[in-house]
Design a protein around this motif. Structure first.
Motif, PDB file in Angstrom:
ATOM      1  N   GLN A  28     -14.598   6.510  -9.691  1.00 32.76           N
ATOM      2  CA  GLN A  28     -14.002   6.924 -10.958  1.00 32.76           C
ATOM      3  C   GLN A  28     -12.901   5.973 -11.383  1.00 32.76           C
ATOM      4  O   GLN A  28     -12.761   5.631 -12.544  1.00 32.76           O
ATOM      5  CB  GLN A  28     -13.363   8.326 -10.804  1.00 32.76           C
ATOM      6  CG  GLN A  28     -14.322   9.424 -10.391  1.00 32.76           C
ATOM      7  CD  GLN A  28     -15.266   9.759 -11.509  1.00 32.76           C
ATOM      8  OE1 GLN A  28     -14.870   9.764 -12.668  1.00 32.76           O
ATOM      9  NE2 GLN A  28     -16.521  10.015 -11.182  1.00 32.76           N
ATOM     10  N   LYS A  29     -12.032   5.592 -10.415  1.00 31.25           N
ATOM     11  CA  LYS A  29     -10.852   4.829 -10.791  1.00 31.25           C
ATOM     12  C   LYS A  29     -10.502   3.788  -9.725  1.00 31.25           C
ATOM     13  O   LYS A  29      -9.628   4.015  -8.894  1.00 31.25           O
ATOM     14  CB  LYS A  29      -9.684   5.806 -11.000  1.00 31.25           C
ATOM     15  CG  LYS A  29      -8.671   5.242 -11.970  1.00 31.25           C
ATOM     16  CD  LYS A  29      -7.564   6.218 -12.290  1.00 31.25           C
ATOM     17  CE  LYS A  29      -6.487   5.482 -13.071  1.00 31.25           C
ATOM     18  NZ  LYS A  29      -5.229   6.212 -13.122  1.00 31.25           N
ATOM     19  N   PRO A  30     -11.189   2.670  -9.756  1.00 26.42           N
ATOM     20  CA  PRO A  30     -10.896   1.634  -8.768  1.00 26.42           C
ATOM     21  C   PRO A  30      -9.672   0.800  -9.167  1.00 26.42           C
ATOM     22  O   PRO A  30      -9.245   0.844 -10.321  1.00 26.42           O
ATOM     23  CB  PRO A  30     -12.144   0.745  -8.782  1.00 26.42           C
ATOM     24  CG  PRO A  30     -13.097   1.335  -9.771  1.00 26.42           C
ATOM     25  CD  PRO A  30     -12.325   2.303 -10.610  1.00 26.42           C
ATOM     26  N   VAL A  31      -9.157   0.058  -8.207  1.00 23.67           N
ATOM     27  CA  VAL A  31      -8.044  -0.856  -8.472  1.00 23.67           C
ATOM     28  C   VAL A  31      -8.214  -2.075  -7.581  1.00 23.67           C
ATOM     29  O   VAL A  31      -8.776  -1.970  -6.496  1.00 23.67           O
ATOM     30  CB  VAL A  31      -6.682  -0.156  -8.211  1.00 23.67           C
ATOM     31  CG1 VAL A  31      -6.494   0.188  -6.742  1.00 23.67           C
ATOM     32  CG2 VAL A  31      -5.512  -1.003  -8.710  1.00 23.67           C
ATOM     33  N   LEU A  32      -7.768  -3.221  -8.057  1.00 26.49           N
ATOM     34  CA  LEU A  32      -7.881  -4.437  -7.253  1.00 26.49           C
ATOM     35  C   LEU A  32      -6.496  -4.798  -6.724  1.00 26.49           C
ATOM     36  O   LEU A  32      -5.565  -5.007  -7.501  1.00 26.49           O
ATOM     37  CB  LEU A  32      -8.446  -5.578  -8.104  1.00 26.49           C
ATOM     38  CG  LEU A  32      -8.962  -6.827  -7.400  1.00 26.49           C
ATOM     39  CD1 LEU A  32      -9.976  -7.550  -8.277  1.00 26.49           C
ATOM     40  CD2 LEU A  32      -7.865  -7.794  -7.016  1.00 26.49           C
ATOM     41  N   LEU A  33      -6.359  -4.829  -5.390  1.00 27.53           N
ATOM     42  CA  LEU A  33      -5.070  -5.172  -4.792  1.00 27.53           C
ATOM     43  C   LEU A  33      -4.857  -6.673  -4.918  1.00 27.53           C
ATOM     44  O   LEU A  33      -5.689  -7.467  -4.490  1.00 27.53           O
ATOM     45  CB  LEU A  33      -5.039  -4.742  -3.323  1.00 27.53           C
ATOM     46  CG  LEU A  33      -5.295  -3.261  -3.075  1.00 27.53           C
ATOM     47  CD1 LEU A  33      -5.309  -2.960  -1.580  1.00 27.53           C
ATOM     48  CD2 LEU A  33      -4.249  -2.409  -3.774  1.00 27.53           C
ATOM     49  N   PHE A  34      -3.733  -7.031  -5.511  1.00 30.54           N
ATOM     50  CA  PHE A  34      -3.480  -8.438  -5.806  1.00 30.54           C
ATOM     51  C   PHE A  34      -2.159  -8.863  -5.194  1.00 30.54           C
ATOM     52  O   PHE A  34      -1.122  -8.256  -5.458  1.00 30.54           O
ATOM     53  CB  PHE A  34      -3.432  -8.631  -7.328  1.00 30.54           C
ATOM     54  CG  PHE A  34      -3.286 -10.063  -7.738  1.00 30.54           C
ATOM     55  CD1 PHE A  34      -4.392 -10.882  -7.799  1.00 30.54           C
ATOM     56  CD2 PHE A  34      -2.037 -10.583  -8.045  1.00 30.54           C
ATOM     57  CE1 PHE A  34      -4.270 -12.216  -8.166  1.00 30.54           C
ATOM     58  CE2 PHE A  34      -1.906 -11.922  -8.408  1.00 30.54           C
ATOM     59  CZ  PHE A  34      -3.021 -12.731  -8.470  1.00 30.54           C
ATOM     60  N   SER A  35      -2.201  -9.897  -4.354  1.00 31.05           N
ATOM     61  CA  SER A  35      -0.973 -10.343  -3.709  1.00 31.05           C
ATOM     62  C   SER A  35      -0.530 -11.703  -4.221  1.00 31.05           C
ATOM     63  O   SER A  35       0.575 -12.140  -3.942  1.00 31.05           O
ATOM     64  CB  SER A  35      -1.193 -10.441  -2.203  1.00 31.05           C
ATOM     65  OG  SER A  35      -2.110 -11.502  -1.938  1.00 31.05           O
TER      66      SER A  35
END
Lengths: 301, 425
Positions: A28-35
């Motif tokens: 439903q609601k993914p997110v991309l972890l960005f460093s």
């Protein structure tokens, strides 16, 4: 007649794009972890490719320890701007101020471990049900057993002995209420693959990956950048060296290597000849034999 | 690395192989040697395992510690899970799915084999073909791995004897005639001493073939991809809704078989509407053709209602569409055995349907390959043939014909766990 052959980089690219699309479709609601590190840079490029010509169907999330290299933050903001992506920043400082975590004390104090709480709080606050990360199986021995779709219980924890089997290219993202997944599209990539892909795609990377002169101190075999977040001990001396970083993490625990590599080609030659793993420079992994597994079980990246 | 090497790196193949073995057959030593001799073990990794070996009171550096990463594995000296290892030579990049070989880990072996192009099977030269050799070979055959390399290990302990080697080769060939493995190579090795692993051994001049690494570097790889039957399961529909792409509607996915080109006449299933391909493209632009396993997007000439789970194929070559399927399955759940008439969710290509197992035809004794027809209870690690009914027609090819459109997993709706893997017959 064509040979229907793909090079290994094109194979890995096709696999990663497939996984990214599965995430968009199954959650439903993914997110991309960005460093701002090289792996997350490759991830954003692959995400761009997966959903082209549309924009990314998910935001980027940066867990900011407040101890970042300033070069990384500059790079991050420029990239987000260029891509027209949405960026959410979760601050470890906020978790400290809210009393959710207590800052470590002592010489080797680091905010690395505190990120877990900030990350889990952010996932819960925004109701993210899948967090895409750039971790690779070749990085570390506990990560070698990680799945593409890695299930986390309602406390965000990883149970390495009870992982879902993954066969062919079928990924099971079914889950209960409050549970989430960590998804690792770069699972089968190596450090060398990442660098070769950056060269192939001609991607910009933060300047600290290239050689530069910097003040450093030597601690536990690692060269650490001298910065306000590190207290230099009386037996340590601040030196000026030509160095670069192989990974990008917190300034308090990311070790540098002495290097004169100032182009992607130089870096690739250096990686090919390297006799130490990239995480060999990470003080956070040296805390114990199973430091990574222990942190991952708690919900670390 | 010279500039030459760095260019050739961009033109490397990828070979995925699986290894299965038990505690004493030298599997870890063999993998350790491949990694070490190809310079894929780093100094800090080696130092770390030397240190752990010493802590554990072991005299020689235990290379198994390289592959056993989890705390429980290190404490108990066992491998629990599939571990993936990576190494590269100037010719190829390799992905090893390293799985424990004991019968209680059948599900791990099946998992590792599902993505492998090749399987390495280890035989202890002193013991010859044993139960576990049969088990590993059966799984390789069931999962349709096209190439098996049988490494007859510990040749140093049988005086590098040619006749011992020949006897085992004959034994294995006799047994493998009941299996479905098109290519089998045999290599006499000593993983401990490195004989015939990376370099050809001077101790076995009677062996005329290449060392193991030579085989791995040169074996023909087709990755089991079918380039005949065009299959494109729609994974994601791209609708940018932006000014530049106002009317754009693209269908994204990974080609599971055959070739798709601009202008090709295609049929969309299950609806059955036909149209032509307007373009095949990626982020990098339009491409002349797409084949497995490429991830691409397509646009079509006509506006047809298409969503995830539907399949694009060719009008003269469609997949089967049936509700009743026959399949071989391997059971994965340790808490619940297979229950007839229980509803499971079947994940197949990008589609999901409810299904019910109607009958267990037989169970397989994977050590002897005998069919067991009087005990039909399928539980953890069991392999059997079943009849299954889906709530809607499934668009499939047989697993033998196409690994990607012929495979599925079953998910339990209460625990959400993957409880079985299936191969459609």
């Amino acid at each position: 007649m064509s040979s229907y052959r793909l090079t290994h980089l094109k194979h890995l690219e096709a696999e990663a794009i497939y996984v990214l699309r599965e995430v968009a479709a199954q959650f439903q609601k993914p997110v991309l972890l960005f460093s701002g590190g090289k792996d997350s840079i490759v991830m954003t490029r692959l995400a761009q490719k997966a959903f082209h010509p549309a924009k990314l169907p998910f935001p980027l999330l940066h867990v900011d320890t407040g101890h970042n290299f300033p070069e990384t933050i500059e790079y991050r903001d420029a990239l987000v701007d260029k891509m027209g992506a949405t960026l959410i920043v979760a601050h470890v400082q906020d978790s400290i101020d809210q009393g959710r975590v207590v800052e470590e004390s002592g010489v080797n104090a680091s905010r690395n471990g505190l990120q877990t709480t900030t990350l889990l709080d952010a996932l819960e606050l925004h109701k993210f049900d899948a967090a895409l990360g750039g971790a690779r199986r070749d990085e570390e021995k506990a990560r070698a057993k990680e799945r593409f779709f890695s299930h986390r219980n309602e406390f965000g924890q990883w149970d390495p002995k009870n992982q879902r089997p993954e066969l062919w290219n079928i990924f099971n993202g079914h889950k209960g209420f409050g549970e989430h997944f960590r998804v690792f599209p770069l699972s089968n990539w190596t450090e060398m693959d990442v660098w070769q892909y950056i060269a192939l795609e001609n991607l910009d990377i933060p300047s600290i990956y290239f050689t530069h002169e910097r003040e450093v101190i030597l601690r536990n075999g690692s060269l650490l950048a001298n910065c306000p977040y590190i207290s230099v001990q009386s037996n340590e001396t601040v030196m000026r060296r030509m160095i670069r970083f192989r990974t990008v993490g917190d300034m308090t625990c990311t070790g540098a290597i002495e290097s004169t590599a100032n182009s992607l080609e130089d870096i690739i030659s250096e990686v090919a000849a390297a006799r130490m793993t990239e995480r060999g420079t990470r003080a956070d992994d040296k805390r114990s034999e199973t430091a990574m597994e222990d942190r991952k079980k708690q919900g670390y990246f | 690395m010279s500039e030459n090497d760095s260019k050739s790196y961009l033109d490397m193949d990828l070979l995925r192989f699986t290894t299965a073995g038990s505690v004493d057959d030298g599997k870890s030593t063999l993998i350790g040697r491949l990694l070490y001799d190809s310079k894929s073990i780093f100094e800090d990794q080696l130092e770390a395992i030397e240190l752990s070996s010493r802590k554990r009171g072991e005299e020689i550096t235990n290379l198994a510690l390289l592959t056993d990463g989890l705390r429980a594995e290190r404490e108990q000296g066992i491998t629990i899970d599939v571990a993936y290892r990576y190494f590269a030579t100037p010719k190829r990049k390799f992905i090893i799915a390293d799985t424990p070989g004991h019968i209680q880990y059948t599900r791990n072996m099946v998992t590792g084999a599902s993505t492998a192009d090749l399987a390495i099977i280890l035989i202890d030269a002193r013991k010859g073909v044993i139960e576990q050799t049969c088990r590993h070979s059966f799984i390789a055959s069931l999962l349709q791995i096209q190439h098996v390399v049988v490494c007859i290990n510990k040749m140093d302990l049988v005086d590098y004897s040619e006749s011992t080697f020949n006897d085992i080769v004959a034994q294995y060939k006799d047994f493998a005639s009941r299996l479905d493995i098109p290519h089998i190579d045999f290599v006499p090795i000593s993983a401990l001493n490195g004989d015939n692993v990376v370099d050809k051994s001077p101790r076995m001049p009677w062996y005329l073939g290449g060392p193991l690494l030579y085989i791995l570097e040169n074996v023909y790889i087709n990755h089991n991809y079918n380039h005949i039957d065009a299959r494109f399961p729609v994974q994601w529909v791209v609708r940018p809704q932006s000014k530049d792409y106002h009317d754009y509607r693209g269908y994204s996915g990974r080609v599971c078989g055959g070739v798709f080109r601009k202008g090709d006449e295609v049929v969309v299933l299950p609806s059955g509407f036909s149209t032509r391909i307007k373009s095949v493209h990626t982020f990098d632009g339009e491409i002349p053709e797409a084949f497995a396993p490429m991830s691409v997007s397509m646009t079509l000439e006509d506006e047809i209602d298409i969503s995830r789970g539907m399949m694009i194929a060719k009008p003269n070559n469609k997949p089967k569409a049936e509700q009743d399927l026959e399949a071989m399955i391997c059971w994965f759940s340790d808490s619940q055995p297979l229950q007839l008439r229980n509803k499971y969710t079947m994940l197949h290509t990008t589609n999901e349907v409810k299904c019910m197992v109607q009958e267990v035809r037989y169970k397989v004794d994977i050590n002897t390959l005998h069919k067991i027809e009087d005990d039909k209870k399928i539980a953890l690690n069991d392999i059997g043939r079943i009849k299954i009914r889906a709530s809607a027609p499934v668009l499939f090819d047989t697993y033998r014909r196409n690994r990607l459109t012929g495979s599925f997993i079953l998910v339990d709706d209460l625990s959400h766990n993957t409880v079985a893997a299936g191969m459609i017959i």
